[in-house]
Scaffold this motif. Sequence first.
Motif, PDB file in Angstrom:
ATOM      1  N   PHE A   1      38.844  -1.984 -62.628  1.00 20.00           N
ATOM      2  CA  PHE A   1      38.242  -0.830 -63.299  1.00 20.00           C
ATOM      3  C   PHE A   1      36.802  -0.617 -62.812  1.00 20.00           C
ATOM      4  CE2 PHE A   1      35.512   0.643 -66.818  1.00 20.00           C
ATOM      5  CZ  PHE A   1      36.008   1.939 -66.936  1.00 20.00           C
ATOM      6  N   TYR A   2      36.017  -1.692 -62.773  1.00 22.16           N
ATOM      7  CA  TYR A   2      34.635  -1.579 -62.270  1.00 22.16           C
ATOM      8  C   TYR A   2      34.634  -0.973 -60.859  1.00 22.16           C
ATOM      9  CZ  TYR A   2      32.837  -4.674 -66.007  1.00 22.16           C
ATOM     10  OH  TYR A   2      32.473  -5.232 -67.209  1.00 22.16           O
ATOM     11  N   LEU A   3      35.524  -1.517 -60.037  1.00 20.95           N
ATOM     12  CA  LEU A   3      35.579  -1.071 -58.637  1.00 20.95           C
ATOM     13  C   LEU A   3      35.979   0.403 -58.563  1.00 20.95           C
ATOM     14  CD1 LEU A   3      35.367  -1.972 -55.682  1.00 20.95           C
ATOM     15  CD2 LEU A   3      37.790  -2.541 -55.744  1.00 20.95           C
ATOM     16  N   ALA A   4      36.961   0.783 -59.393  1.00 23.69           N
ATOM     17  CA  ALA A   4      37.442   2.172 -59.363  1.00 23.69           C
ATOM     18  C   ALA A   4      36.329   3.150 -59.733  1.00 23.69           C
ATOM     19  CB  ALA A   4      38.624   2.329 -60.306  1.00 23.69           C
ATOM     20  N   VAL A   5      35.496   2.752 -60.697  1.00 19.48           N
ATOM     21  CA  VAL A   5      34.392   3.630 -61.116  1.00 19.48           C
ATOM     22  C   VAL A   5      33.422   3.839 -59.942  1.00 19.48           C
ATOM     23  CG1 VAL A   5      32.352   3.783 -62.598  1.00 19.48           C
ATOM     24  CG2 VAL A   5      34.549   3.065 -63.558  1.00 19.48           C
ATOM     25  N   ILE A   6      33.083   2.755 -59.266  1.00 15.87           N
ATOM     26  CA  ILE A   6      32.122   2.866 -58.155  1.00 15.87           C
ATOM     27  C   ILE A   6      32.750   3.609 -56.972  1.00 15.87           C
ATOM     28  CG2 ILE A   6      30.801   1.526 -56.460  1.00 15.87           C
ATOM     29  CD1 ILE A   6      30.355  -0.514 -58.746  1.00 15.87           C
ATOM     30  N   VAL A   7      33.992   3.302 -56.659  1.00 16.92           N
ATOM     31  CA  VAL A   7      34.682   3.996 -55.554  1.00 16.92           C
ATOM     32  C   VAL A   7      34.790   5.489 -55.866  1.00 16.92           C
ATOM     33  CG1 VAL A   7      36.893   4.262 -54.368  1.00 16.92           C
ATOM     34  CG2 VAL A   7      35.943   1.993 -54.702  1.00 16.92           C
ATOM     35  N   GLY A   8      35.130   5.805 -57.115  1.00 16.71           N
ATOM     36  CA  GLY A   8      35.267   7.209 -57.511  1.00 16.71           C
ATOM     37  C   GLY A   8      33.953   7.963 -57.350  1.00 16.71           C
ATOM     38  N   GLY A   9      32.871   7.340 -57.810  1.00 16.81           N
ATOM     39  CA  GLY A   9      31.549   7.969 -57.685  1.00 16.81           C
ATOM     40  C   GLY A   9      31.171   8.170 -56.227  1.00 16.81           C
ATOM     41  N   SER A  10      31.460   7.159 -55.439  1.00 17.42           N
ATOM     42  CA  SER A  10      31.125   7.222 -54.017  1.00 17.42           C
ATOM     43  C   SER A  10      31.933   8.314 -53.311  1.00 17.42           C
ATOM     44  CB  SER A  10      31.416   5.854 -53.398  1.00 17.42           C
ATOM     45  OG  SER A  10      31.299   5.913 -52.024  1.00 17.42           O
ATOM     46  N   ALA A  11      33.233   8.368 -53.620  1.00 16.28           N
ATOM     47  CA  ALA A  11      34.096   9.370 -52.986  1.00 16.28           C
ATOM     48  C   ALA A  11      33.673  10.782 -53.400  1.00 16.28           C
ATOM     49  CB  ALA A  11      35.554   9.122 -53.365  1.00 16.28           C
ATOM     50  N   PHE A  12      33.315  10.936 -54.669  1.00 16.01           N
ATOM     51  CA  PHE A  12      32.879  12.245 -55.160  1.00 16.01           C
ATOM     52  C   PHE A  12      31.603  12.683 -54.423  1.00 16.01           C
ATOM     53  CE2 PHE A  12      30.442  14.899 -58.136  1.00 16.01           C
ATOM     54  CZ  PHE A  12      31.353  15.917 -58.335  1.00 16.01           C
ATOM     55  N   ALA A  13      30.650  11.756 -54.314  1.00 12.90           N
ATOM     56  CA  ALA A  13      29.392  12.085 -53.613  1.00 12.90           C
ATOM     57  C   ALA A  13      29.671  12.405 -52.143  1.00 12.90           C
ATOM     58  CB  ALA A  13      28.415  10.912 -53.718  1.00 12.90           C
ATOM     59  N   PHE A  14      30.561  11.643 -51.537  1.00 18.20           N
ATOM     60  CA  PHE A  14      30.885  11.852 -50.124  1.00 18.20           C
ATOM     61  C   PHE A  14      31.514  13.228 -49.907  1.00 18.20           C
ATOM     62  CE2 PHE A  14      33.717  11.362 -46.425  1.00 18.20           C
ATOM     63  CZ  PHE A  14      32.808  10.902 -45.484  1.00 18.20           C
ATOM     64  N   ALA A  15      32.344  13.619 -50.860  1.00 19.17           N
ATOM     65  CA  ALA A  15      33.042  14.910 -50.721  1.00 19.17           C
ATOM     66  C   ALA A  15      32.096  16.089 -50.933  1.00 19.17           C
ATOM     67  CB  ALA A  15      34.196  14.975 -51.715  1.00 19.17           C
ATOM     68  N   ARG A  16      31.088  15.900 -51.765  1.00 15.99           N
ATOM     69  CA  ARG A  16      30.209  17.019 -52.132  1.00 15.99           C
ATOM     70  C   ARG A  16      28.990  17.160 -51.221  1.00 15.99           C
ATOM     71  NH1 ARG A  16      31.608  20.806 -55.653  1.00 15.99           N
ATOM     72  NH2 ARG A  16      29.425  21.025 -56.245  1.00 15.99           N
ATOM     73  N   ARG A  17      28.602  16.076 -50.599  1.00 20.36           N
ATOM     74  CA  ARG A  17      27.315  16.026 -49.922  1.00 20.36           C
ATOM     75  C   ARG A  17      27.285  16.838 -48.622  1.00 20.36           C
ATOM     76  NH1 ARG A  17      26.268  10.020 -49.522  1.00 20.36           N
ATOM     77  NH2 ARG A  17      25.142  10.016 -51.482  1.00 20.36           N
ATOM     78  N   ASP A  18      26.164  17.493 -48.362  1.00 20.93           N
ATOM     79  CA  ASP A  18      25.980  18.159 -47.070  1.00 20.93           C
ATOM     80  C   ASP A  18      25.777  17.105 -45.986  1.00 20.93           C
ATOM     81  OD1 ASP A  18      26.174  20.696 -48.069  1.00 20.93           O
ATOM     82  OD2 ASP A  18      24.020  21.070 -48.153  1.00 20.93           O
ATOM     83  N   VAL A  19      26.406  17.303 -44.856  1.00 24.63           N
ATOM     84  CA  VAL A  19      26.220  16.393 -43.721  1.00 24.63           C
ATOM     85  C   VAL A  19      25.297  17.092 -42.723  1.00 24.63           C
ATOM     86  CG1 VAL A  19      27.362  15.130 -41.867  1.00 24.63           C
ATOM     87  CG2 VAL A  19      28.478  15.362 -44.082  1.00 24.63           C
ATOM     88  N   THR A  20      24.074  16.636 -42.706  1.00 25.35           N
ATOM     89  CA  THR A  20      23.089  17.301 -41.823  1.00 25.35           C
ATOM     90  C   THR A  20      22.606  16.359 -40.737  1.00 25.35           C
ATOM     91  OG1 THR A  20      21.346  16.706 -43.356  1.00 25.35           O
ATOM     92  CG2 THR A  20      22.277  18.888 -43.583  1.00 25.35           C
TER      93      THR A  20
END
Lengths: 309, 263
Positions: B244-263
């Motif tokens: 569960f701990y891991l899923a929360v961190i992975v989820g947050g990371s994946a969400f940020a990765f999907a939303r973030r501008d790649v400059t």
Amino acid sequence: MAVIEVEGLRKVYRRLRGGSTIALDGVDLSVPEGGVFGFLGPNGSGKTTTIRCLLGLVRASGGRTRLLGAAPRELRSVIGRVGSMVETPQFFPNFSGRRNLELLAGIDGIGRARIGETLDLVGLGSRARSPFRTYSLGMKQRLGLAAALVKQPEVLILDEPANGLDPAGIKEIRDLVRRLAAEGRTVFVSSHLLGEVQQMCDRVAILARGRLVTEGPVSEVLAHGRTSRLVVKVDPLDAALETLRSAELEATADGDRLLVQVPPDQGARVTEVLAAARLYVSELRPEEIDLETVFLELTEGEPAPEPAG
Amino acid sequence: MTTILTAEIRRALSRRLVRALVLVALVGIAAIAIGAWVTSDATSADAYSAADIWSGVDGGGDANTLGQTSALFLLMGLLGGASFLGAEYRAGTIGTLLTWEPRRFRVITAKLLAAGLVAAALYVVLQAVLGAALIGVASGAGTTDGLDADFYARLGGLLLRGGLLTAGCAVLGGSLAALGKNTTAALAILLGYLLVVENILRGLRPGWHDWFVLDNLFLVLVGRPEEGSDIQRTVLAAALLLTFYLAVIVGGSAFAFARRDVT
């Protein structure tokens, strides 16, 4: 059919400490299928941001983009037909050029033979096994170009492909781009090397401070900036200048020639006035204008977009 | 998904850090085996035995070599995972990759999965090599007492749980590196939490034992509650909590990765 469509594209970069910068302020662009399309603009004008929006790397703040008909969310359906190179290409520094390319090409199941051909095509065959970190800027550009070409794409998006290349390398890229276009591909190329663009492109668009200032075939864009002047060579220059001014023609001396402010189709009037004064022209032609002149004229007066906050 | 996962696994295995860690591990394995051979006396009570290889934490005075090396492998998994994702940001290659595979969830999933799979595989292989070497020591210079079916079952269990935990550590390191776009930041945050924050909390709030990462992690690794341990959980419950701990961190990371501008 347009392979690249951009409508009202806006991009605002927000800063963590407040405030924001408008990178794109309602750009409209349509790139037709086939040929080489030049995308010009001074540094910071928004060329790379436009390309990043097209490729889904940056999320637009407004407007829409379509690449081969696909919106950024649908890019996967067309990405195999699009080769791109954005700014200075970035690869893993400790892997060789070939290894870097193999890792990327593996995603699309592209074989080693094709990778070797592409590396040879961009002139990197002999250094393909050297670590990327040992490459010069020009070699990095070539590897970036190889990564764009290895897919054998229908559309190539190249952001400053000649950056860091020597004159011979620049000519190679120009020839390569022309050859790719001759094969029926569409090449969208951003550059600040205006002479190159003029030689290489069929159409151009000029961007300044996040706004498109002109777009069209190179000849039309050049005509857009053309001042209506004739170049006249005549001897003696001073007497000719006096004669033209007496006839109420606006003329100025420019070295060993005169520049006469009349439309090119009124050359006969200039020769008539001068001949009446027993001054005979040895050369009479419209003043040639290059892309650089047009570019500078179009981009110098553009107002900067206001900071958004 | 298979092609990008394969490409990511290839990249992971080509990395100098991974090769260096494997080399260090192999040298360490050789050193441990030689040391055990030299110090073992088959004729005395000091004879190297199955209990020295792995008997669980409550083995009482045994070396438990594989348990100790497991902790090192978990740290190596963390470092490897963080470096695997962090290197992408340091080199600036994320943008290049996204021009080949624009589905960002797929990209981050493949990267984290590759980090986890490689870490787990290396854990299992290297621990198995070490285990085999130590069984050789016990057979050749110690005693074979205890090298029975039960020992091999416990060894298999350790390899399975340790492999999963090492994979989890690699995924955790990778997720934090993707979130912070930096290897060092990921490691600093994680080790800072585990070694400082959690230790302070352990002193201030002893009743929270059941929720601490390290307590749950060691419970899962050992496979049974440590004698006198404060943690009141089953191994399965601890594993689920860590997941569960891991899923929360992975989820947050994946969400940020999907939303973030790649400059």
